[in-house]
Enzyme design. Structure first.
Site, PDB file in Angstrom:
ATOM      1  N   GLY A   5      72.181  98.736   9.227  1.00  0.00           N
ATOM      2  CA  GLY A   5      73.249  98.480   8.261  1.00  0.00           C
ATOM      3  C   GLY A   5      74.061  97.238   8.606  1.00  0.00           C
ATOM      4  N   ASP A  26      67.237  92.045  13.296  1.00  0.00           N
ATOM      5  CA  ASP A  26      66.865  92.680  12.024  1.00  0.00           C
ATOM      6  C   ASP A  26      67.355  91.899  10.810  1.00  0.00           C
ATOM      7  OD1 ASP A  26      65.639  94.807  13.331  1.00  0.00           O
ATOM      8  OD2 ASP A  26      67.444  96.053  13.294  1.00  0.00           O
ATOM      9  N   LYS A  57      66.691  99.365   6.174  1.00  0.00           N
ATOM     10  CA  LYS A  57      65.269  99.324   6.567  1.00  0.00           C
ATOM     11  C   LYS A  57      64.918 100.581   7.332  1.00  0.00           C
ATOM     12  CE  LYS A  57      65.852  98.733  11.183  1.00  0.00           C
ATOM     13  NZ  LYS A  57      65.536  99.742  12.168  1.00  0.00           N
TER      14      LYS A  57
HETATM   15  P1  ATP Z   1      70.528  98.301  15.029  1.00  0.00           P
HETATM   16  O1  ATP Z   1      70.385  97.158  14.036  1.00  0.00           O
HETATM   17  O2  ATP Z   1      70.988  97.857  16.381  1.00  0.00           O
HETATM   18  O3  ATP Z   1      69.384  99.274  15.027  1.00  0.00           O
HETATM   19  P2  ATP Z   1      71.960 100.387  13.705  1.00  0.00           P
HETATM   20  O4  ATP Z   1      71.245 100.303  12.412  1.00  0.00           O
HETATM   21  O5  ATP Z   1      71.654 101.574  14.554  1.00  0.00           O
HETATM   22  O6  ATP Z   1      71.786  99.074  14.538  1.00  0.00           O
HETATM   23  P3  ATP Z   1      74.430  99.407  12.640  1.00  0.00           P
HETATM   24  O7  ATP Z   1      74.942 100.184  11.472  1.00  0.00           O
HETATM   25  O8  ATP Z   1      73.821  98.097  12.398  1.00  0.00           O
HETATM   26  O9  ATP Z   1      73.487 100.355  13.466  1.00  0.00           O
HETATM   27  O10 ATP Z   1      75.662  99.285  13.653  1.00  0.00           O
HETATM   28  C1  ATP Z   1      75.567  98.971  15.014  1.00  0.00           C
HETATM   29  C2  ATP Z   1      76.955  98.547  15.507  1.00  0.00           C
HETATM   30  O11 ATP Z   1      77.242  97.267  14.943  1.00  0.00           O
HETATM   31  C3  ATP Z   1      78.069  99.452  15.029  1.00  0.00           C
HETATM   32  O12 ATP Z   1      78.362 100.448  15.970  1.00  0.00           O
HETATM   33  C4  ATP Z   1      79.249  98.512  14.813  1.00  0.00           C
HETATM   34  O13 ATP Z   1      80.129  98.531  15.915  1.00  0.00           O
HETATM   35  C5  ATP Z   1      78.643  97.113  14.767  1.00  0.00           C
HETATM   36  N1  ATP Z   1      78.851  96.397  13.476  1.00  0.00           N
HETATM   37  C6  ATP Z   1      79.230  95.121  13.351  1.00  0.00           C
HETATM   38  N2  ATP Z   1      79.312  94.756  12.061  1.00  0.00           N
HETATM   39  C7  ATP Z   1      78.963  95.822  11.334  1.00  0.00           C
HETATM   40  C8  ATP Z   1      78.855  96.042   9.934  1.00  0.00           C
HETATM   41  N3  ATP Z   1      79.140  95.114   9.032  1.00  0.00           N
HETATM   42  N4  ATP Z   1      78.440  97.261   9.537  1.00  0.00           N
HETATM   43  C9  ATP Z   1      78.136  98.215  10.457  1.00  0.00           C
HETATM   44  N5  ATP Z   1      78.256  98.062  11.782  1.00  0.00           N
HETATM   45  C10 ATP Z   1      78.665  96.867  12.242  1.00  0.00           C
END
Ligand code: ATP
Length: 309
Positions: free
Chosen positions: A115, A150, A19
């Site tokens: 993600g 999210d 997203k």
């Molecule tokens: P947010 O949804 O908080 O904006 P983001 O998009 O910046 O997050 P994500 O890729 O969702 O970042 O990852 C945030 C943290 O979630 C990572 O640093 C990781 O430690 C943890 N995490 C747990 N499960 C997962 C997964 N399946 N994939 C990626 N990160 C994960």
């Protein structure tokens, strides 16, 4: 309840999009520590895939490959594992269920593209199909809410307005397909760090509201108007934590992007352009600048998490 026989011995594959936040308005922290949000999400064509296969009862395991795989936890804190366990506990004969999950990542970790949440949504859907659990859309959405702010949007996809802490989502009236260039940062940004910096910068934050100009642009399907209306209250905080992002945003605008912003808590920057060929041109130009790690093209809106095989 789960049926006694595994209906799908080869497993279930779910594709789930990243997203971006076209607008992200943030209020002062609530007593529970969360920030009230008024946001407009759009799902874009950058996908992770989650494959679920039967494992021994009460075995929950995950392997991760692809973009940023070494940064993803493999224990019970992985959002896909948390989703599988939650579904088994609440809707299944949990002592007979187990799953082996494989995540193929294209969405950068800690990139502001949700993600992890996407993987949680995909795992909910994949496990419900694998275990043949008849869970209503409403119940699935309630589980998604429990997993994270999210996650409900990752199930829904499209373009949607988010409120509460982002978990209350409703489809937005939006026309057209938009072309995006996504520039991934060299290092991730921690969402809690960005919110902490936001609080320091905004001691007088007010209750958030969606900018009307953005909704008008979406209703009219007007990319130029949309580009001018993009906004993110977390952007100043993200730029303080990673000052080079400012140069990246400026470069994209100089190369003709209709609008540019940090996505969510960053550091991914999203550039809106007019067409596929403009997206190719901007991708080449930004790659040559060396201000980001990788550049990807995407279109939006796309559908949310879906079973593909
Ligand atoms: P947010 O949804 O908080 O904006 P983001 O998009 O910046 O997050 P994500 O890729 O969702 O970042 O990852 C945030 C943290 O979630 C990572 O640093 C990781 O430690 C943890 N995490 C747990 N499960 C997962 C997964 N399946 N994939 C990626 N990160 C994960």
């Amino acid at each position: 309840m789960a049926s006694p026989l595994p209906p799908s011995p080869v497993g279930v594959r779910v594709r789930v999009p990243a997203k971006i936040n076209l607008a992200l308005k943030v209020g002062p922290p609530r007593p529970d520590g969360f920030h009230p949000l008024a946001t407009v999400y759009q799902a874009v064509s950058l996908y992770d895939e989650v494959h679920a296969a039967w494992a021994d009862p009460e075995e929950f395991e995950v392997e991760v490959t692809g973009e940023g795989a070494d940064l993803v936890p493999l224990d019970d804190s992985n959002l896909a594992i948390r989703a599988a366990r939650l579904l088994a506990r609440t809707h299944g004969a949990h002592d007979s269920l187990g799953v082996s999950l494989s995540i193929k990542k294209s969405i950068p970790v800690a990139g502001g593209l949700a993600g992890g949440s996407a993987n949680g949504a995909a795992a909910l859907l994949a496990c419900a199909a694998l275990w043949d659990i008849d869970v209503s859309a409403e119940n699935l959405r309630a589980l998604a809410e429990e997993l994270g702010s999210d996650v409900p949007f990752a199930l829904m996809g499209g373009t949607a307005v988010g409120s509460g802490r982002g978990e209350e989502v409703a489809p937005a009236l939006a026309r057209g397909t938009y072309h995006w260039v996504l520039a991934f940062g060299h290092h991730g940004l921690s969402t809690p760090d960005v919110y902490r910096r936001f609080d320091e910068l905004n001691p007088d934050a007010v209750q958030p509201e969606i900018p009307p100009a953005l909704m008008n642009a979406l209703r009219g399907g007007d990319a130029r108007q949309l580009g001018a209306a993009l906004s993110n209250d977390l952007q100043p905080a993200a730029l303080q934590l990673q000052p080079r992002l400012r140069l990246l945003l400026e470069a994209g605008l100089e190369y003709g992007a209709l609008g540019a912003l940090v996505s969510g808590s960053g550091p991914t920057c999203a550039f809106l352009v007019d067409s596929e060929s403009d997206a190719v041109d901007l991708s080449v130009a930004l790659s040559a600048e060396g201000l980001c790690r990788t550049v990807r093209r995407a279109t939006g809106p796309v559908v949310g998490a879906r079973v593909i095989g």
